[in-house]
Design a protein around this motif. Structure first.
Motif, PDB file in Angstrom:
ATOM      1  N   UNK A 276      13.914   1.673  -4.443  1.00  0.00           N
ATOM      2  CA  UNK A 276      15.224   2.313  -4.488  1.00  0.00           C
ATOM      3  C   UNK A 276      15.467   3.002  -5.826  1.00  0.00           C
ATOM      4  N   UNK A 277      15.012   2.397  -6.906  1.00  0.00           N
ATOM      5  CA  UNK A 277      15.185   3.005  -8.226  1.00  0.00           C
ATOM      6  C   UNK A 277      14.474   4.352  -8.282  1.00  0.00           C
TER       7      UNK A 277
ATOM      8  N   UNK B 100       0.826  -1.204   0.000  1.00  0.00           N
ATOM      9  CA  UNK B 100       0.000   0.000   0.000  1.00  0.00           C
ATOM     10  C   UNK B 100       0.861   1.256   0.000  1.00  0.00           C
ATOM     11  N   UNK B 101       1.899   1.268   0.835  1.00  0.00           N
ATOM     12  CA  UNK B 101       2.820   2.410   0.845  1.00  0.00           C
ATOM     13  C   UNK B 101       3.447   2.605  -0.536  1.00  0.00           C
ATOM     14  N   UNK B 102       3.854   1.503  -1.161  1.00  0.00           N
ATOM     15  CA  UNK B 102       4.489   1.580  -2.472  1.00  0.00           C
ATOM     16  C   UNK B 102       3.509   2.159  -3.498  1.00  0.00           C
ATOM     17  N   UNK B 103       2.292   1.653  -3.517  1.00  0.00           N
ATOM     18  CA  UNK B 103       1.289   2.136  -4.480  1.00  0.00           C
ATOM     19  C   UNK B 103       0.968   3.611  -4.248  1.00  0.00           C
ATOM     20  N   UNK B 104       0.893   4.012  -2.993  1.00  0.00           N
ATOM     21  CA  UNK B 104       0.628   5.428  -2.681  1.00  0.00           C
ATOM     22  C   UNK B 104       1.779   6.304  -3.171  1.00  0.00           C
TER      23      UNK B 104
ATOM     24  N   UNK C 100       6.737  11.262  -1.984  1.00  0.00           N
ATOM     25  CA  UNK C 100       6.927   9.899  -2.494  1.00  0.00           C
ATOM     26  C   UNK C 100       8.122   9.207  -1.848  1.00  0.00           C
ATOM     27  N   UNK C 101       9.213   9.944  -1.630  1.00  0.00           N
ATOM     28  CA  UNK C 101      10.377   9.328  -1.007  1.00  0.00           C
ATOM     29  C   UNK C 101      10.067   8.831   0.399  1.00  0.00           C
ATOM     30  N   UNK C 102       9.257   9.598   1.123  1.00  0.00           N
ATOM     31  CA  UNK C 102       8.866   9.177   2.475  1.00  0.00           C
ATOM     32  C   UNK C 102       8.031   7.907   2.418  1.00  0.00           C
ATOM     33  N   UNK C 103       7.141   7.837   1.438  1.00  0.00           N
ATOM     34  CA  UNK C 103       6.301   6.644   1.299  1.00  0.00           C
ATOM     35  C   UNK C 103       7.120   5.434   0.862  1.00  0.00           C
ATOM     36  N   UNK C 104       8.081   5.664  -0.027  1.00  0.00           N
ATOM     37  CA  UNK C 104       8.963   4.561  -0.415  1.00  0.00           C
ATOM     38  C   UNK C 104       9.766   4.082   0.795  1.00  0.00           C
TER      39      UNK C 104
ATOM     40  N   UNK D  28       8.971  -0.263   6.722  1.00  0.00           N
ATOM     41  CA  UNK D  28       7.806  -0.580   7.532  1.00  0.00           C
ATOM     42  C   UNK D  28       7.230   0.619   8.266  1.00  0.00           C
ATOM     43  N   UNK D  29       6.013   0.435   8.754  1.00  0.00           N
ATOM     44  CA  UNK D  29       5.317   1.478   9.506  1.00  0.00           C
ATOM     45  C   UNK D  29       4.049   0.912  10.107  1.00  0.00           C
ATOM     46  N   UNK D  30       3.535   1.592  11.121  1.00  0.00           N
ATOM     47  CA  UNK D  30       2.309   1.162  11.787  1.00  0.00           C
ATOM     48  C   UNK D  30       2.417  -0.263  12.335  1.00  0.00           C
ATOM     49  N   UNK D  31       3.608  -0.595  12.810  1.00  0.00           N
ATOM     50  CA  UNK D  31       3.805  -1.917  13.393  1.00  0.00           C
ATOM     51  C   UNK D  31       3.935  -3.051  12.384  1.00  0.00           C
ATOM     52  N   UNK D  32       3.995  -2.717  11.112  1.00  0.00           N
ATOM     53  CA  UNK D  32       4.113  -3.733  10.068  1.00  0.00           C
ATOM     54  C   UNK D  32       5.509  -3.704   9.452  1.00  0.00           C
ATOM     55  N   UNK D  33       5.947  -4.869   8.991  1.00  0.00           N
ATOM     56  CA  UNK D  33       7.247  -4.960   8.327  1.00  0.00           C
ATOM     57  C   UNK D  33       7.221  -4.231   6.985  1.00  0.00           C
ATOM     58  N   UNK D  34       8.397  -3.736   6.605  1.00  0.00           N
ATOM     59  CA  UNK D  34       8.596  -3.248   5.254  1.00  0.00           C
ATOM     60  C   UNK D  34       9.206  -4.350   4.399  1.00  0.00           C
ATOM     61  N   UNK D  35       9.475  -4.032   3.153  1.00  0.00           N
ATOM     62  CA  UNK D  35       9.992  -5.050   2.231  1.00  0.00           C
ATOM     63  C   UNK D  35      11.320  -5.642   2.716  1.00  0.00           C
ATOM     64  N   UNK D  36      12.186  -4.813   3.252  1.00  0.00           N
ATOM     65  CA  UNK D  36      13.501  -5.307   3.670  1.00  0.00           C
ATOM     66  C   UNK D  36      13.371  -6.318   4.805  1.00  0.00           C
TER      67      UNK D  36
END
Length: 257
Positions: free
Chosen positions: A144-145, A90-94, A103-107, A113-121
Motif C-alpha cells: 500500500x505504501x 513473488x508478486x511483491x518481489x516482481x 508495479x501497481x498491478x503486481x502489488x 491474490x491471483x492464479x487461485x492463490x491467496x493474497x496478503x489480505x
C-alpha cells in the motif's frame, strides 16, 4: 571405689545443666511443632483429596490440550499459510524489481491474490495468529505504501510485530514515511525515532536517524536535528547516510545562530 575421670573433664555446673535441659526442651518443641504441621497438612490433603485430583486433572487437560492444538491445528495451519504466502511474495518481489508501469498491478495481485492463490489480505483474514499472517501485514503495508495508499499502509504496518533486527525498524520507518506523505511531520518524526532506536544496526539506524534529522529541520527543531546528525557522524561514519551529514549539519547549525 575410685571414679575414673577423663583428662580435662570438668563437671557441669547447675547453670549448664539447666541450659542443656532447656535446649533439649526447645528442640523437642520444634520437632513437635513440625509433627503437628505435617499432621495438619496430611489431614488437609485427605479432606481435599477430591479437589486436588480435580485441579491436577484440569491442569493436565489444559497442557495436553495446548500441545495437541499446537501439533494438530496450529502447525498444519502455519504450513498451509506459508504455502499460500509464496505466490503473493513473488508478486511483491516482481513489483519491487520490475517495470514501474505495471508495479501497481503486481502489488494488487500481491494484496488480493491471483492464479487461485491467496493474497496478503486473505492470508491475514484466514490465517490469523500464524507467523505468515503477521508477515503478510508487513508486505501488505509496504504494498500500500508503494501504491501511495498511505492510510492503509499505516494500518497494516502497525499490525506487524517483530523482534527482527531489520524488519521491525523497517516497518516503523515505513509508518514514518506514510505520515510524511500525509503531511503529518510530527508523527513521521516520532516513528523515525522509534525506527532508529528499536534496534541498533549499521543499516536501518543511520537511515532513520537521517530521516529524523531532516524531518526535525522541517519542523524548526534544529537542536534535535543536530543530535541525530552527530550520532550518525560518531557511530556510523562508514554508512551511506554519513556522506550527507555535513550538509544537513551545516543547515542545522546555521538555523541555531
Amino acid at each position: 571405689m575410685a571414679t575414673y575421670k577423663k583428662r580435662g573433664y570438668k563437671p557441669k555446673s547447675k547453670e549448664e545443666e539447666v541450659e542443656q535441659v532447656e535446649d533439649q526442651s526447645t528442640t523437642a518443641e520444634v520437632f513437635n511443632t513440625l509433627d503437628e504441621g505435617a499432621s495438619k497438612t496430611e489431614e488437609w490433603v485427605a479432606a481435599n483429596q477430591k479437589y486436588i485430583f480435580i485441579f491436577i486433572g484440569v491442569v493436565a487437560f489444559i497442557v495436553l490440550g495446548y500441545l495437541g492444538y499446537q501439533k494438530l491445528v496450529q502447525e498444519p495451519k502455519e504450513q498451509e499459510a506459508s504455502n499460500e504466502m509464496f505466490r503473493a511474495q513473488q508478486y511483491f518481489n516482481d513489483a519491487v524489481t520490475g517495470n514501474e508501469k505495471i508495479s501497481d498491478s503486481l502489488y494488487g495481485l500481491a494484496l488480493n491474490g491471483g492464479e487461485g492463490k491467496y493474497g496478503f489480505i486473505e492470508i491475514i483474514e484466514n490465517y490469523g495468529g500464524t507467523k505468515a499472517a503477521n508477515l503478510a501485514n508487513y508486505y501488505a503495508g509496504f504494498s500500500y505504501l508503494n501504491m501511495s495508499k498511505y492510510e492503509e499502509a499505516i494500518a497494516y504496518l502497525d499490525e506487524f510485530k517483530s523482534d527482527d533486527q531489520m524488519l521491525g525498524p523497517l516497518a516503523l520507518g515505513g509508518i514514518g514515511d506514510a505520515f510524511a506523505q500525509l503531511d503529518q511531520p510530527e508523527q513521521a518524526l516520532s516513528y523515525y525515532v522509534k525506527a532508529a532506536e528499536t534496534k541498533t544496526n549499521s543499516l536501518t539506524t543511520p537511515k532513520f536517524l537521517l530521516k529524523a534529522a531532516i524531518t526535525a529541520l522541517s519542523l524548526d527543531k534544529a537542536d534535535v536535528a543536530i543530535t541525530y546528525l552527530e550520532r550518525i557522524k560518531e557511530e556510523f561514519p562508514s554508512s551511506v547516510e554519513a556522506n550527507q551529514v555535513e550538509v544537513h549539519l551545516g543547515r542545522a547549525k546555521a538555523a541555531t545562530n
